[in-house]
Write a protein that holds these residues in place. Structure first.
Motif, PDB file in Angstrom:
ATOM      1  N   LEU A 331      36.494 -17.479  17.111  1.00  0.00           N
ATOM      2  CA  LEU A 331      35.985 -18.082  18.387  1.00  0.00           C
ATOM      3  C   LEU A 331      35.006 -19.022  18.290  1.00  0.00           C
ATOM      4  CD1 LEU A 331      36.644 -18.066  21.280  1.00  0.00           C
ATOM      5  CD2 LEU A 331      35.142 -16.193  21.767  1.00  0.00           C
ATOM      6  N   THR A 332      34.019 -18.717  17.424  1.00  0.00           N
ATOM      7  CA  THR A 332      32.908 -19.773  17.498  1.00  0.00           C
ATOM      8  C   THR A 332      33.238 -20.805  16.620  1.00  0.00           C
ATOM      9  OG1 THR A 332      31.408 -17.840  17.267  1.00  0.00           O
ATOM     10  CG2 THR A 332      30.432 -19.813  16.279  1.00  0.00           C
ATOM     11  N   THR A 333      34.140 -20.802  15.784  1.00  0.00           N
ATOM     12  CA  THR A 333      34.593 -22.092  15.079  1.00  0.00           C
ATOM     13  C   THR A 333      35.505 -22.887  16.285  1.00  0.00           C
ATOM     14  OG1 THR A 333      34.718 -20.831  13.082  1.00  0.00           O
ATOM     15  CG2 THR A 333      36.042 -23.024  13.201  1.00  0.00           C
ATOM     16  N   PHE A 334      36.267 -22.275  17.013  1.00  0.00           N
ATOM     17  CA  PHE A 334      36.855 -22.986  18.007  1.00  0.00           C
ATOM     18  C   PHE A 334      35.984 -23.693  19.042  1.00  0.00           C
ATOM     19  CE2 PHE A 334      38.555 -22.409  22.543  1.00  0.00           C
ATOM     20  CZ  PHE A 334      39.366 -23.307  22.482  1.00  0.00           C
ATOM     21  N   LEU A 335      35.059 -22.945  19.410  1.00  0.00           N
ATOM     22  CA  LEU A 335      34.063 -23.388  20.504  1.00  0.00           C
ATOM     23  C   LEU A 335      33.183 -24.518  20.006  1.00  0.00           C
ATOM     24  CD1 LEU A 335      32.553 -20.092  22.099  1.00  0.00           C
ATOM     25  CD2 LEU A 335      34.347 -21.602  23.209  1.00  0.00           C
ATOM     26  N   ALA A 336      33.060 -24.613  18.572  1.00  0.00           N
ATOM     27  CA  ALA A 336      32.223 -25.790  18.084  1.00  0.00           C
ATOM     28  C   ALA A 336      33.156 -27.033  18.131  1.00  0.00           C
ATOM     29  CB  ALA A 336      31.947 -25.324  16.683  1.00  0.00           C
ATOM     30  N   TRP A 337      34.588 -26.859  17.599  1.00  0.00           N
ATOM     31  CA  TRP A 337      35.503 -27.967  17.914  1.00  0.00           C
ATOM     32  C   TRP A 337      35.660 -28.464  19.232  1.00  0.00           C
ATOM     33  CZ3 TRP A 337      40.029 -27.189  20.392  1.00  0.00           C
ATOM     34  CH2 TRP A 337      40.851 -28.330  20.339  1.00  0.00           C
ATOM     35  N   LEU A 338      35.912 -27.416  20.098  1.00  0.00           N
ATOM     36  CA  LEU A 338      36.151 -27.798  21.507  1.00  0.00           C
ATOM     37  C   LEU A 338      34.977 -28.479  22.125  1.00  0.00           C
ATOM     38  CD1 LEU A 338      38.352 -27.172  23.808  1.00  0.00           C
ATOM     39  CD2 LEU A 338      36.802 -25.593  24.755  1.00  0.00           C
ATOM     40  N   THR A 339      33.858 -28.053  21.783  1.00  0.00           N
ATOM     41  CA  THR A 339      32.676 -28.742  22.700  1.00  0.00           C
ATOM     42  C   THR A 339      32.396 -30.344  22.251  1.00  0.00           C
ATOM     43  OG1 THR A 339      31.336 -26.742  22.615  1.00  0.00           O
ATOM     44  CG2 THR A 339      30.194 -28.830  22.656  1.00  0.00           C
ATOM     45  N   GLU A 340      33.062 -30.547  21.110  1.00  0.00           N
ATOM     46  CA  GLU A 340      33.050 -32.030  20.669  1.00  0.00           C
ATOM     47  C   GLU A 340      34.266 -32.795  20.953  1.00  0.00           C
ATOM     48  OE1 GLU A 340      32.750 -34.613  16.313  1.00  0.00           O
ATOM     49  OE2 GLU A 340      32.039 -32.547  16.371  1.00  0.00           O
ATOM     50  N   ALA A 341      35.479 -32.120  20.917  1.00  0.00           N
ATOM     51  CA  ALA A 341      36.640 -32.728  21.008  1.00  0.00           C
ATOM     52  C   ALA A 341      37.195 -33.144  22.351  1.00  0.00           C
ATOM     53  CB  ALA A 341      37.876 -31.835  20.308  1.00  0.00           C
ATOM     54  N   ALA A 342      36.819 -31.779  23.265  1.00  0.00           N
ATOM     55  CA  ALA A 342      37.317 -31.891  24.695  1.00  0.00           C
ATOM     56  C   ALA A 342      36.893 -33.278  25.430  1.00  0.00           C
ATOM     57  CB  ALA A 342      37.054 -30.684  25.502  1.00  0.00           C
ATOM     58  N   PRO A 343      35.586 -33.461  25.439  1.00  0.00           N
ATOM     59  CA  PRO A 343      34.859 -34.540  26.102  1.00  0.00           C
ATOM     60  C   PRO A 343      35.581 -36.068  25.750  1.00  0.00           C
ATOM     61  CG  PRO A 343      33.114 -33.114  25.584  1.00  0.00           C
ATOM     62  CD  PRO A 343      34.569 -32.881  24.812  1.00  0.00           C
ATOM     63  N   GLU A 344      36.006 -36.114  24.459  1.00  0.00           N
ATOM     64  CA  GLU A 344      36.669 -37.424  24.027  1.00  0.00           C
ATOM     65  C   GLU A 344      38.092 -37.598  24.463  1.00  0.00           C
ATOM     66  OE1 GLU A 344      36.199 -36.854  19.871  1.00  0.00           O
ATOM     67  OE2 GLU A 344      34.183 -37.150  19.829  1.00  0.00           O
ATOM     68  N   ALA A 553      30.095 -14.055  20.351  1.00  0.00           N
ATOM     69  CA  ALA A 553      30.294 -15.451  20.758  1.00  0.00           C
ATOM     70  C   ALA A 553      29.248 -16.035  21.610  1.00  0.00           C
ATOM     71  CB  ALA A 553      31.706 -15.569  21.400  1.00  0.00           C
ATOM     72  N   PRO A 554      28.813 -17.181  21.372  1.00  0.00           N
ATOM     73  CA  PRO A 554      27.790 -17.619  22.534  1.00  0.00           C
ATOM     74  C   PRO A 554      28.333 -18.099  23.710  1.00  0.00           C
ATOM     75  CG  PRO A 554      27.829 -19.028  20.472  1.00  0.00           C
ATOM     76  CD  PRO A 554      28.970 -18.055  20.487  1.00  0.00           C
ATOM     77  N   PHE A 555      27.464 -17.874  24.849  1.00  0.00           N
ATOM     78  CA  PHE A 555      27.568 -18.398  26.072  1.00  0.00           C
ATOM     79  C   PHE A 555      27.353 -19.871  26.339  1.00  0.00           C
ATOM     80  CE2 PHE A 555      25.843 -14.080  26.819  1.00  0.00           C
ATOM     81  CZ  PHE A 555      27.178 -13.450  26.991  1.00  0.00           C
ATOM     82  N   ASP A 556      28.029 -20.549  27.129  1.00  0.00           N
ATOM     83  CA  ASP A 556      27.571 -22.109  27.380  1.00  0.00           C
ATOM     84  C   ASP A 556      26.377 -22.194  27.972  1.00  0.00           C
ATOM     85  OD1 ASP A 556      27.669 -24.892  27.872  1.00  0.00           O
ATOM     86  OD2 ASP A 556      29.768 -25.012  28.412  1.00  0.00           O
ATOM     87  N   ALA A 592      30.581 -25.628  11.915  1.00  0.00           N
ATOM     88  CA  ALA A 592      30.335 -24.632  13.022  1.00  0.00           C
ATOM     89  C   ALA A 592      29.032 -24.068  13.003  1.00  0.00           C
ATOM     90  CB  ALA A 592      31.412 -23.439  12.905  1.00  0.00           C
ATOM     91  N   LYS A 593      28.389 -23.768  11.751  1.00  0.00           N
ATOM     92  CA  LYS A 593      27.057 -23.306  11.741  1.00  0.00           C
ATOM     93  C   LYS A 593      26.193 -24.101  12.151  1.00  0.00           C
ATOM     94  CE  LYS A 593      23.935 -21.199   8.192  1.00  0.00           C
ATOM     95  NZ  LYS A 593      24.089 -20.932   6.650  1.00  0.00           N
ATOM     96  N   ALA A 594      26.219 -25.407  12.271  1.00  0.00           N
ATOM     97  CA  ALA A 594      25.416 -26.344  12.854  1.00  0.00           C
ATOM     98  C   ALA A 594      25.428 -26.311  14.311  1.00  0.00           C
ATOM     99  CB  ALA A 594      25.578 -27.683  12.308  1.00  0.00           C
ATOM    100  N   TRP A 595      26.605 -26.137  14.898  1.00  0.00           N
ATOM    101  CA  TRP A 595      26.716 -25.849  16.218  1.00  0.00           C
ATOM    102  C   TRP A 595      26.328 -24.732  16.798  1.00  0.00           C
ATOM    103  CZ3 TRP A 595      29.435 -22.220  19.008  1.00  0.00           C
ATOM    104  CH2 TRP A 595      29.390 -22.531  20.431  1.00  0.00           C
ATOM    105  N   LEU A 596      26.606 -23.807  16.168  1.00  0.00           N
ATOM    106  CA  LEU A 596      25.975 -22.232  16.501  1.00  0.00           C
ATOM    107  C   LEU A 596      24.620 -22.360  16.430  1.00  0.00           C
ATOM    108  CD1 LEU A 596      26.587 -19.208  16.788  1.00  0.00           C
ATOM    109  CD2 LEU A 596      26.375 -19.117  14.421  1.00  0.00           C
TER     110      LEU A 596
END
Length: 606
Positions: A331-344, A553-556, A592-596
């Motif tokens: 889930l954390t790997t997913f959130l890291a990807w989504l945070t960057e990809a979705a706004p684009e 998993a982190p909160f936003d 993902a570690k950097a995003w975390l």
């Protein structure tokens, strides 16, 4: 792959024809109406394609609901989770959507059916349901009558065959206790109560007792079956022998006799003169009718597997922690990807759901999702149990919220987690509502309560921050969770609905308050927590319990209005994020570690 459920059974274009065919069959049988529940013979939440009668008839894809078909009117009853969904999926010219709580089924029928005969399939309704509805209808002069075989099955010409998924042993390294030991303890309980046998109708109880797993229903590793266990621990297991794999007989030993499903009726007749326990809240009325006709002394009581199954043993608890750690990595790997990809741009609900599945699936001990992922953006995030399909799929857009509620089935545990993420910059209202939900979530996570407390007594803790603002959410705060079993497992829950079951150490329950603004956005924050003994304090006069948070998993942080949190709440979030980083950082890839690292930065008051 697309993990959305197949909905080929339903055809909205054919709803009118199907309803007309059912009414013609009812007329042929002299019935003035018929009940079509979303249920199978085991009253489970997840059913095989053969039992998707409500879906076939109405097009409704939710996991709970009931259609009432009368001669000149019809309605579909759902709870608060599905009110918006029912309006979207069902032809409202044919079926009037009704809220179960605001307008009970019995009241609606009584107003329209005076002196008529309402048919029901005794396999698809519990004894408690039949008793309650029968009493209500009697006051209006209507009669509740059995309809066998099921009239709907008579007109569903291409109804699927019963499932035949393989049954396999569930290894002791995951179960933590042998089936023989479980059966011995259960038999001892029956003897102490003077009960000669218990009829088990819930597949998860049987799977737990026999340490077996299967695949007869979506997302839950269950073999559909029935069982009778006696006061010596001997079990008659009524299951299609074609499901039994080669290793199962040796795994079961001599204490379990495999019998064909058609032997159940004769076996119930053999209980004549015996005291037999059956759970009226989960067993079909058909079971009670057979036992009473045979002259058995029926003891109405809880399924004897419920409490021991709910209270996870040390092995199961250790497995749950390990499963949540692996799940947290995905889930954390997913959130890291989504945070960057979705706004684009270019990320759709289905694409996001598929990406999360692809991250989970290769994981150690992964077997399946624990339910169809809820992947909703913008207004669709406000549909509490939204299911994305190719027809409803939409792109995640800046300025919207995205809600993802997902989980997995691992050999050592079942997970369920919800995160709400801002795509781009959230509005002030979104941040305000999210923080209120977070405050309720923290209130449950940090609750300290006396032994004997029920989830109903804790429920208002999660709602108080919303109530203070004139807001609420129309679903329970928490449900029980199984151990590589059902993601929704009783008897424990946290809900407004009165519940007499006290929370006990070893129980796992979700903590998921929410807020939903129809047509705009939805918010839910969900972790799984385990009941444990609280650290003692010198002032304690009673045994106290608390929760251990399992989900990682982190909160936003962009959705948290820190000004609305008090110091203890800020401290809780920071400590939780510190733990998430400590446990997951060594396990995730560098990106993902950097995003975390950023996602778990301590909160600061502005």
């Amino acid at each position: 792959m697309n993990d959305a459920p197949s909905r080929s059974l339903a055809s909205p274009a054919g709803s009118a024809e199907r309803l007309a065919a059912l009414r013609a069959e009812l007329d042929r049988r002299g019935l003035d109406g018929f009940l079509v529940p979303r249920a199978d013979e085991h009253q489970g939440e997840y059913v095989s394609p053969r039992a998707e009668r409500l879906l076939w008839l109405t097009g409704f894809t939710g996991s709970a609901g009931l259609a009432v078909v009368l001669r000149d009117s019809a309605a579909i009853f759902v709870d608060g989770r599905y009110t918006l969904q029912a309006e979207q999926e069902v032809d409202t010219a044919l079926y009037t959507p009704r809220h179960l709580t605001e307008e009970p089924v019995g009241s609606w029928i009584s107003e329209r059916l005076k002196g008529g005969k309402l048919g029901y399939d005794p396999w698809l309704h519990t004894a408690d349901q039949v008793t309650r509805l029968g009493a209500t209808l009697k006051r209006s002069g209507a009669t509740l009558v059995t309809a066998e075989p099921n009239p709907l099955d008579a007109v569903w010409l291409d109804q699927p065959e019963p499932p035949l998924a393989p049954v396999v042993p569930h290894d002791l390294i995951f179960a933590g206790e042998s089936s023989a030991d479980k059966r011995s303890k259960l038999a001892g309980e029956l003897r102490c109560q003077g009960v000669g046998a218990a009829v088990l109708t819930m597949p998860d109880s049987i799977a737990w007792l026999l340490n077996v797993r299967g695949g007869d229903v979506p997302r839950t590793p269950l073999p559909l079956s029935f069982a009778i266990v006696d006061d010596e621990g001997q079990v008659d297991w009524f299951v299609d022998a074609r499901k039994i794999t080669d290793e199962v007989p040796a795994h079961l030993g001599n204490g379990v006799r495999v019998r064909p499903p058609e032997d159940l009726a004769p076996a119930l007749k053999e209980q004549s003169g015996r005291k037999v326990r059956v759970d009226p809240s989960s067993a079909a009325q058909w079971i009670f009718t057979q036992l009473e006709a045979a002259g058995a002394e029926v003891q109405r009581g809880d399924d004897p597997c419920l409490m021991p199954k709910a209270r996870k043993n040390p092995t199961e608890m250790s497995g749950a922690r390990a499963a949540h750690r692996r799940d947290g990595v995905a889930l954390t790997t997913f959130l890291a990807w989504l945070t960057e990809a979705a706004p684009e741009g270019g990320v759709t609900e289905l694409a996001a759901s598929d990406r999360l599945y692809q991250l989970r699936a290769p994981g150690e001990r992964f077997r399946d999702l624990s339910f169809d992922t809820i992947s909703g953006s913008g207004p669709q995030s406000a549909v509490i149990h939204y299911r994305v399909t190719p027809k409803t799929d939409r792109e995640l857009k800046p300025g919207e919220l995205y809600l993802v509620d997902s989980g997995a089935q691992y050999l050592d545990g079942t997970t369920d987690v919800t995160r709400t993420i801002a795509v781009g910059e959230p509005s002030a209202e979104m941040r305000h509502r999210y923080t209120l939900v977070l405050k309720g979530h923290i209130a449950i996570a940090t609750a300290r309560f006396p032994d004997g407390t029920t989830g109903s007594q804790l429920d208002s803790l999660a709602r108080r921050p919303l109530w203070n603002e004139g807001l609420d959410f129309d679903h329970g705060t928490g449900h029980g969770v199984g151990s590589y079993l059902s993601v929704h497992e009783g008897p424990q829950r946290i809900s407004k609905v009165p519940n007499r079951v006290a929370l006990k150490p070893g129980m796992i329950v979700s903590n998921e308050p929410g807020y939903y603004k129809p047509g705009a956005y939805g918010i839910r924050i969900e972790n799984l927590v385990a009941v444990q003994e609280a650290e003692s304090r010198s002032s304690d006069e009673r045994k106290m319990l608390a929760f251990e948070t399992l989900t990682l998993a982190p909160f936003d942080r962009s959705l948290i209005d820190v000004a609305l949190l008090d110091e203890s709440e800020i401290s809780w979030v920071d400590h939780y994020h510190k733990r998430v980083k400590r446990e997951l950082a060594p396990l995730v890839e560098a990106e993902a570690k950097a995003w975390l690292e950023t996602a778990t930065t301590p909160l600061e008051k502005g």
